[in-house]
Design a protein around this motif. Structure first.
Motif, PDB file in Angstrom:
ATOM      1  N   VAL A 157       1.001  -1.232   0.296  1.00 55.37           N
ATOM      2  CA  VAL A 157      -0.080   0.491  -0.140  1.00 55.37           C
ATOM      3  C   VAL A 157       1.105   1.038   0.359  1.00 55.37           C
ATOM      4  N   PHE A 158       1.786   1.544   0.763  1.00 53.10           N
ATOM      5  CA  PHE A 158       3.068   2.684   0.827  1.00 53.10           C
ATOM      6  C   PHE A 158       4.047   2.369  -0.719  1.00 53.10           C
ATOM      7  N   GLY A 159       3.764   1.222  -1.328  1.00 54.80           N
ATOM      8  CA  GLY A 159       4.369   1.393  -2.725  1.00 54.80           C
ATOM      9  C   GLY A 159       3.659   2.539  -3.405  1.00 54.80           C
ATOM     10  N   PHE A 160       2.199   1.557  -3.738  1.00 43.89           N
ATOM     11  CA  PHE A 160       1.029   2.610  -4.692  1.00 43.89           C
ATOM     12  C   PHE A 160       1.404   3.454  -3.721  1.00 43.89           C
ATOM     13  N   LEU A 161       1.349   4.366  -3.073  1.00 38.91           N
ATOM     14  CA  LEU A 161       0.914   5.386  -2.648  1.00 38.91           C
ATOM     15  C   LEU A 161       2.291   6.392  -2.987  1.00 38.91           C
ATOM     16  N   SER A 162       3.118   5.702  -2.781  1.00 38.44           N
ATOM     17  CA  SER A 162       4.666   6.767  -3.279  1.00 38.44           C
ATOM     18  C   SER A 162       4.502   7.023  -4.283  1.00 38.44           C
ATOM     19  N   PHE A 163       3.621   5.714  -5.851  1.00 31.30           N
ATOM     20  CA  PHE A 163       3.457   6.778  -7.191  1.00 31.30           C
ATOM     21  C   PHE A 163       2.461   7.245  -7.307  1.00 31.30           C
ATOM     22  N   ALA A 164       1.001   7.440  -6.807  1.00 31.55           N
ATOM     23  CA  ALA A 164       0.585   7.990  -6.426  1.00 31.55           C
ATOM     24  C   ALA A 164      -0.078   8.903  -7.281  1.00 31.55           C
ATOM     25  N   GLY A 165      -0.613   9.582  -8.031  1.00 32.60           N
ATOM     26  CA  GLY A 165      -0.133  10.842  -8.629  1.00 32.60           C
ATOM     27  C   GLY A 165       0.237  10.300 -10.159  1.00 32.60           C
ATOM     28  N   ASP A 209       0.865   9.650  12.751  1.00 32.46           N
ATOM     29  CA  ASP A 209      -0.225   8.454  12.586  1.00 32.46           C
ATOM     30  C   ASP A 209      -1.015   9.092  11.558  1.00 32.46           C
ATOM     31  N   VAL A 210      -1.708  10.595  11.825  1.00 27.40           N
ATOM     32  CA  VAL A 210      -2.390  11.230  10.477  1.00 27.40           C
ATOM     33  C   VAL A 210      -2.430  11.531   8.966  1.00 27.40           C
ATOM     34  N   PHE A 211      -0.893  11.329   8.941  1.00 28.44           N
ATOM     35  CA  PHE A 211      -0.199  10.385   7.824  1.00 28.44           C
ATOM     36  C   PHE A 211      -0.010   9.495   7.098  1.00 28.44           C
ATOM     37  N   SER A 212       0.015   8.476   8.356  1.00 31.19           N
ATOM     38  CA  SER A 212      -0.709   6.969   8.329  1.00 31.19           C
ATOM     39  C   SER A 212      -1.675   6.763   8.056  1.00 31.19           C
ATOM     40  N   ILE A 213      -2.639   7.530   8.739  1.00 26.92           N
ATOM     41  CA  ILE A 213      -4.332   7.302   8.276  1.00 26.92           C
ATOM     42  C   ILE A 213      -4.678   7.637   7.333  1.00 26.92           C
ATOM     43  N   ALA A 214      -4.127   9.035   7.083  1.00 26.99           N
ATOM     44  CA  ALA A 214      -4.626   9.048   5.839  1.00 26.99           C
ATOM     45  C   ALA A 214      -4.125   9.144   3.957  1.00 26.99           C
ATOM     46  N   ALA A 215      -2.851   8.384   4.526  1.00 24.59           N
ATOM     47  CA  ALA A 215      -2.328   7.607   3.116  1.00 24.59           C
ATOM     48  C   ALA A 215      -2.528   6.771   2.937  1.00 24.59           C
ATOM     49  N   THR A 216      -3.430   5.298   4.209  1.00 32.61           N
ATOM     50  CA  THR A 216      -4.112   4.557   3.760  1.00 32.61           C
ATOM     51  C   THR A 216      -5.164   4.311   3.139  1.00 32.61           C
ATOM     52  N   ALA A 217      -6.146   5.142   3.747  1.00 28.02           N
ATOM     53  CA  ALA A 217      -7.908   5.921   3.321  1.00 28.02           C
ATOM     54  C   ALA A 217      -7.270   6.679   1.853  1.00 28.02           C
ATOM     55  N   GLY A 218      -6.500   7.302   1.726  1.00 27.05           N
ATOM     56  CA  GLY A 218      -6.359   7.516   0.050  1.00 27.05           C
ATOM     57  C   GLY A 218      -6.345   6.959  -1.226  1.00 27.05           C
ATOM     58  N   THR A 235      -4.065  -6.964  -3.204  1.00 27.13           N
ATOM     59  CA  THR A 235      -3.834  -5.911  -2.639  1.00 27.13           C
ATOM     60  C   THR A 235      -5.520  -4.632  -1.822  1.00 27.13           C
ATOM     61  N   LEU A 236      -6.433  -4.946  -2.315  1.00 27.25           N
ATOM     62  CA  LEU A 236      -7.617  -4.473  -1.904  1.00 27.25           C
ATOM     63  C   LEU A 236      -8.045  -5.833  -0.664  1.00 27.25           C
ATOM     64  N   TYR A 237      -7.987  -7.148  -1.106  1.00 25.37           N
ATOM     65  CA  TYR A 237      -8.762  -7.803  -0.553  1.00 25.37           C
ATOM     66  C   TYR A 237      -7.513  -7.910   0.770  1.00 25.37           C
ATOM     67  N   ARG A 238      -6.297  -7.650   1.079  1.00 26.65           N
ATOM     68  CA  ARG A 238      -5.834  -8.650   1.602  1.00 26.65           C
ATOM     69  C   ARG A 238      -5.378  -7.649   3.100  1.00 26.65           C
ATOM     70  N   ASN A 239      -5.476  -6.539   2.551  1.00 22.79           N
ATOM     71  CA  ASN A 239      -5.646  -5.193   3.602  1.00 22.79           C
ATOM     72  C   ASN A 239      -7.320  -4.998   4.374  1.00 22.79           C
TER      73      ASN A 239
END
Length: 482
Positions: free
Chosen positions: A218-226, A377-386, A431-435
């Motif tokens: 998920v944090f890998g996808f976050l890095s590419f997001a955008g 924590d705010v960073f991680s929560i918003a990152a995961t949700a987004g 990825t969605l299922y596993r999360n």
């Protein structure tokens, strides 16, 4: 565009080059910020296998990029995913995808504004006040960055896009220089803690299941997001059906090579044993800490400053992307009419930009005041949700591409290409299922819960207004010349 002008709908002007589109995509992806703060979230799930998670994310992003390239070759619209899905799967699905993508950009605005605050606080602690600054200073610093973003977002993006690209490019070059020096010392064995060249970073540690990698991905996808953000400039870029696909694919390819290479060097520099992984996960700025240990202490300050600018640039690009989506949705009657306003001189949806900034501020304020959460924590929560709601929007776009390009009579595309979006769907789905299965516990539950809540609200809102969705579909077809 012609259809919009003839109907009297607000319209944007084509004033941007392909490099402006690249600037927005690269800035929103923010590679120099991402390699400093995103891999820690991955390490918490997969340990030393951070580069493996980023490699899998790269494969997934390239499969998704194929979808966006093919769709951008046919459609040019400020609504990006909203238009892609609306024309291919229908206006209701398009409306859901559009609101999810706009929500993603708002969440990422909160992620990057908070990251900028974290970097500034870390820098202040190192330079002036070690251990004396409380965590809440990061929120205040982030809001100062957000105020600057608001000022820039209310002006034409052309000049800002150039600044974004140059700033990010210089910081990326500095990171690559530090990474090269660090790799040389790791190979030669000249390291502070006996670290050495260790390709085990591309494998999971004993006792860790391979499926667990998809928690960290998920944090890998976050890095590419955008990487696809250039698509939101489809109505402002010259020759969009040629230049937007180039910007999207180029950004994805560069991101993949950069993230996999740099995260591998980062993990080897910290060490692949339990102590090294723990230090890696606790770092506030990975490349800054590496520069301090392997090159020169003063260089770590430069990198943290560069990462702060990268985070601020990413926040600006997030607001730009969100404002274009809000503008497009509102212009077609799916959002508030006020958000469809275009500034008469600056050629930007200024009201939508202000609304996006206000939403970013609200997320941070609720996290701090209501949840009593720490900045990370705010960073991680918003990152995961987004990221999770973005993956749903990506899946809808991929389904639309399969229907349009491979199930319809499109002679321009080889039918064998269908394997690429299908593989992308499989990776996104797992990825969605596993999360969410098994459902997370403790603090890890907030991100998925927030993502599910947004998804439910968006779907319910769209279903409650079927007439508006149908009318939006008619407008989309007319705008694209069908």
């Amino acid at each position: 565009m012609a259809g919009q002008e003839a109907s009297g709908d607000p319209a944007l002007r084509r004033t941007l080059s392909v490099w402006s589109a690249v600037g927005v995509s690269v800035a929103l992806m923010a590679p120099s910020m991402a390699v400093n703060i995103n891999p820690q979230g991955t390490a918490a799930a997969v340990g030393r296998a951070v580069p493996l998670a980023f490699l899998l994310a790269t494969v997934g992003v390239l499969l998704i990029a194929h979808t966006f390239v093919r769709l951008a070759q046919r459609f040019s619209h400020a609504g990006s995913v909203y238009a892609f899905v609306g024309v291919t799967l229908g206006p209701r699905a398009g409306s859901v995808a559009g609101w999810l993508n706009a929500g993603t950009y708002v969440f990422f605005g909160a992620v990057t504004a908070t990251a900028a605050g974290i970097f500034l606080t870390d820098l202040a602690r190192k330079v002036a006040s070690p251990n004396e600054l409380p965590d809440w200073v990061a929120f205040v610093s982030g809001w100062l960055v957000l105020a600057a973003v608001w000022w820039l977002a209310a002006r034409e993006i052309k000049g800002g896009a150039t600044v974004l690209l140059v700033t990010e490019g210089l910081t990326v070059m500095l990171i690559l220089v530090v990474a090269a020096i660090t790799l040389g010392k790791v190979i030669a064995g000249h390291t502070p803690g006996g670290q050495h060249l260790d390709m085990s970073v591309f494998s999971v540690a004993p006792g860790t299941s391979v499926s667990t990698v998809f928690l960290g991905i998920v944090f890998g996808f976050l890095s590419f997001a955008g990487f696809e953000a250039a698509a939101t400039l489809g109505e402002e870029t010259e020759a969009p059906r040629r230049n937007i696909p180039r910007a999207i694919l180029g950004t994805a390819l560069f991101g993949g090579m950069f993230f996999v290479t740099v995260t591998a060097i980062e993990m080897m520099a910290f060490g692949t044993d339990s102590a090294g992984v723990a230090a890696f996960a606790k770092s506030d700025a990975l490349m800054g800490d590496i520069a301090e240990q392997y090159v020169a202490p003063w260089l770590s300050y430069v990198i943290v400053v560069g990462a702060t600018f990268s985070a601020a640039a990413c926040c600006l690009a997030s607001v730009v992307g969100a404002s274009r989506l809000l503008f497009a949705l509102s212009r077609d009657g799916i959002g508030p009419a006020a958000l469809a306003a275009v500034h008469p001189r600056r050629n930007i949806p200024h009201v939508a930009a202000a609304a996006a900034v206000a939403a970013v501020f609200a997320i941070q304020a609720i996290g701090w005041v209501a949840l009593r959460a720490r900045p990370f924590d705010v960073f991680s929560i918003a990152a995961t949700a987004g990221t999770l709601i973005l993956l749903v929007a990506y899946a809808l776009a991929t389904l639309g591409a399969v229907r349009l390009l491979f199930l319809a009579r499109d002679t321009q595309i080889r039918k064998s290409e269908v394997i690429l979006p299908l593989l992308g769907l499989a990776l996104l789905g797992y990825t969605l299922y596993r999360n969410v299965i098994p459902w997370p516990h403790g603090s890890a539950v907030w991100g998925p819960c927030l993502a599910v809540a947004v998804l439910v609200l968006v779907v319910a809102g769209v279903l409650a207004r079927p007439v508006a969705a149908r009318e939006a579909g008619v407008k989309l077809i007319a705008q694209q010349g069908f």
